[in-house]
Design a protein around this motif. Structure first.
Motif, PDB file in Angstrom:
ATOM      1  N   ASP A  11       0.889  -1.165   0.000  1.00 22.16           N
ATOM      2  CA  ASP A  11       0.000   0.000   0.000  1.00 22.16           C
ATOM      3  C   ASP A  11       0.925   1.212   0.000  1.00 22.16           C
ATOM      4  O   ASP A  11       1.625   1.468   0.978  1.00 22.16           O
ATOM      5  CB  ASP A  11      -0.870  -0.061   1.258  1.00 22.16           C
ATOM      6  CG  ASP A  11      -1.773   1.161   1.412  1.00 22.16           C
ATOM      7  OD1 ASP A  11      -1.560   2.163   0.694  1.00 22.16           O
ATOM      8  OD2 ASP A  11      -2.681   1.109   2.258  1.00 22.16           O
ATOM      9  N   HIS A  18      -8.466   4.965   2.230  1.00 21.90           N
ATOM     10  CA  HIS A  18      -7.831   3.649   2.062  1.00 21.90           C
ATOM     11  C   HIS A  18      -8.600   2.787   1.056  1.00 21.90           C
ATOM     12  O   HIS A  18      -8.636   1.568   1.169  1.00 21.90           O
ATOM     13  CB  HIS A  18      -7.765   2.916   3.403  1.00 21.90           C
ATOM     14  CG  HIS A  18      -6.833   3.546   4.401  1.00 21.90           C
ATOM     15  ND1 HIS A  18      -5.471   3.395   4.341  1.00 21.90           N
ATOM     16  CD2 HIS A  18      -7.080   4.333   5.475  1.00 21.90           C
ATOM     17  CE1 HIS A  18      -4.913   4.053   5.351  1.00 21.90           C
ATOM     18  NE2 HIS A  18      -5.866   4.632   6.054  1.00 21.90           N
ATOM     19  N   ASP A  52      -6.695  -0.749  -1.703  1.00 21.40           N
ATOM     20  CA  ASP A  52      -5.608   0.245  -1.729  1.00 21.40           C
ATOM     21  C   ASP A  52      -4.223  -0.385  -1.898  1.00 21.40           C
ATOM     22  O   ASP A  52      -3.206   0.276  -1.684  1.00 21.40           O
ATOM     23  CB  ASP A  52      -5.651   1.129  -0.463  1.00 21.40           C
ATOM     24  CG  ASP A  52      -5.521   0.326   0.821  1.00 21.40           C
ATOM     25  OD1 ASP A  52      -5.360  -0.906   0.747  1.00 21.40           O
ATOM     26  OD2 ASP A  52      -5.593   0.937   1.903  1.00 21.40           O
ATOM     27  N   GLN A  94       2.673   4.181   2.874  1.00 23.78           N
ATOM     28  CA  GLN A  94       2.214   3.526   4.112  1.00 23.78           C
ATOM     29  C   GLN A  94       2.970   2.248   4.478  1.00 23.78           C
ATOM     30  O   GLN A  94       3.368   2.052   5.620  1.00 23.78           O
ATOM     31  CB  GLN A  94       0.711   3.202   3.992  1.00 23.78           C
ATOM     32  CG  GLN A  94       0.125   2.555   5.237  1.00 23.78           C
ATOM     33  CD  GLN A  94      -1.328   2.114   5.028  1.00 23.78           C
ATOM     34  OE1 GLN A  94      -2.226   2.935   4.996  1.00 23.78           O
ATOM     35  NE2 GLN A  94      -1.548   0.818   4.876  1.00 23.78           N
TER      36      GLN A  94
HETATM   37 MG    MG Z   1      -4.097   2.173   3.073  1.00 25.87          MG
END
Ligand code: MG
Ligand code: F6R
Ligand code: MG
Length: 370
Positions: A11, A18, A52, A94
């Protein structure tokens, strides 16, 4: 000649929130992997997303854990993160938990499922991708494919599958593994993998003496746990898996059949809720409702001398409409519980979410009772 299929995912930023992956992120990944294909590092590749998560499906002849392939995936995620930052996507980078690449993406944030095998005369491979859930979500369907005769009739009918399979099961808390044989140890296997937050199926192997080499996996699942790497909650692990099918292995339809039951998995909103996993077409892998419900997609490839070719979107089919309708019913039912267990995960599983921070202040207000 052996072929390796590597499915590496991360991600690198959501669009919006998200929910899904921005087209420019996938474009960036395709550009990077095209260059690697031109340079001869990759035989073939396919870039997609599930929710995501950016998914890189690559075939090559460098074997498992190749630092060249892992570095390519890492650099692709780095380039995609740059684009995510420019677009101000949500949670840019992330899953990029390490500062720089150090030999293998394992333990650095991205999830990875890869297997190296001798390509058969005809080699069907299914890539499964899940969003908003954890690696143990694959336990039930993989068990059904390779050990449950009520799912896989080949275990009863096909002499080449009749001996059963070997399961490599990982204890992801204590970092130990065990190899177990189905059907002989079926009840013990279930004793472990029913506890899906701790024991996860990592690989499945054919039995020795059969049609297929016993040391070449027929299924592999990513088991990377993000909170263990980051030390705190940074999103669910959103696992992926690769499964080979046919001639002595579960048929394609037996590989897909477990997903006709949208079983309960943990994840969903804030990685903190139980909910049904819904099989969907790639275009429907958008985590909208309460950031879910958790999704699973399946792309089918028919390998040709190491090339992946074009995939077929296997859940883009009315045959899974019933599972989707059931998943939505179950989602309604679970949602009615709001913040109550068992919709919300039990406290032990909430340890790495943001809940303990809320509890900390409350703890100070508790008085001892006589
Ligand atoms: Mg995410
Ligand atoms: C679950 C997930 C989302 C987020 C939620 C809150 O894996 O990624 O459900 O947990 O949207 O996100 P933040 O805390 O980033 O606002
Ligand atoms: Mg995700």
């Amino acid at each position: 000649m052996k072929t390796t299929v590597s499915l590496i995912k991360a991600d690198v930023g959501g669009w919006p929130g998200h929910m899904s992956v921005h087209p420019k992120i996938k474009e960036t990944a395709r550009e990077k992997l095209s260059l690697a294909k031109e340079a001869g590092l990759l035989t073939d590749f396919h870039v997609t997303n599930c929710g995501d998560d950016l998914e890189l499906i690559m075939s090559h002849d460098h074997g498992e854990n190749s630092s060249d392939i892992h570095e390519l995936a890492w650099n692709t995620f780095v380039a995609a993160t740059e684009v995510a930052k420019e677009l101000k996507l949500y949670g840019a980078g992330q899953d990029m938990l390490a500062d720089s690449f150090c030999g293998n993406v394992k333990g650095m944030g991205p999830g990875c499922a890869e297997m190296c095998f001798t390509e058969r005369k005809a080699e069907p491979v299914v890539a499964f991708m899940m969003d908003k859930t954890e690696p143990g979500a694959f336990n039930l369907p993989i068990y059904k494919m390779f050990a449950d005769p009520f799912n896989t009739s080949g275990l009863v009918i096909d002499p080449a599958a009749h001996a059963g399979f070997i399961f490599e099961i990982w204890d992801i808390l204590e970092h130990k593994k065990v190899f177990m044989s189905a059907p002989e140890e079926m009840y013990s296997i279930l004793a472990l993998i029913g506890a899906k937050s701790r024991f996860v199926i990592k690989r499945v192997f054919p039995k020795p003496g059969g049609k297929l080499p016993a040391d070449e996996p027929v299924a592999v699942i990513s088991t990377d746990k993000l909170y263990e790497i980051a030390g705190e909650y940074v999103g669910k692990d959103d696992p992926v898996a690769l499964v080979r099918a046919q001639s002595g292995l579960p048929a394609l339809g037996e590989v897909l059949e477990p997903f006709s039951f949208p079983h309960l998995v943990s994840g969903w909103m804030r990685g903190s809720h139980n909910g049904p996993i819904m099989p969907v077409a790639v275009k429907d892998a958008k985590c909208t409702r309460f950031d879910g419900p958790p999704r699973v997609t399946a792309l089918g490839f028919q390998l040709a001398d190491g090339s992946l070719g074009d995939p077929v979107d296997l859940f883009d089919d009315i045959a899974f409409d019933g599972a989707r309708a059931k998943a939505l019913d179950v989602a309604d039912y679970m949602r009615r519980h709001g913040p109550f267990e068992p919709h919300r995960l039990p406290l032990a599983d909430m340890e790495y979410t943001t809940l303990p921070k809320v509890m900390k202040d409350l703890n100070e207000r508790f008085e001892k009772m006589e």
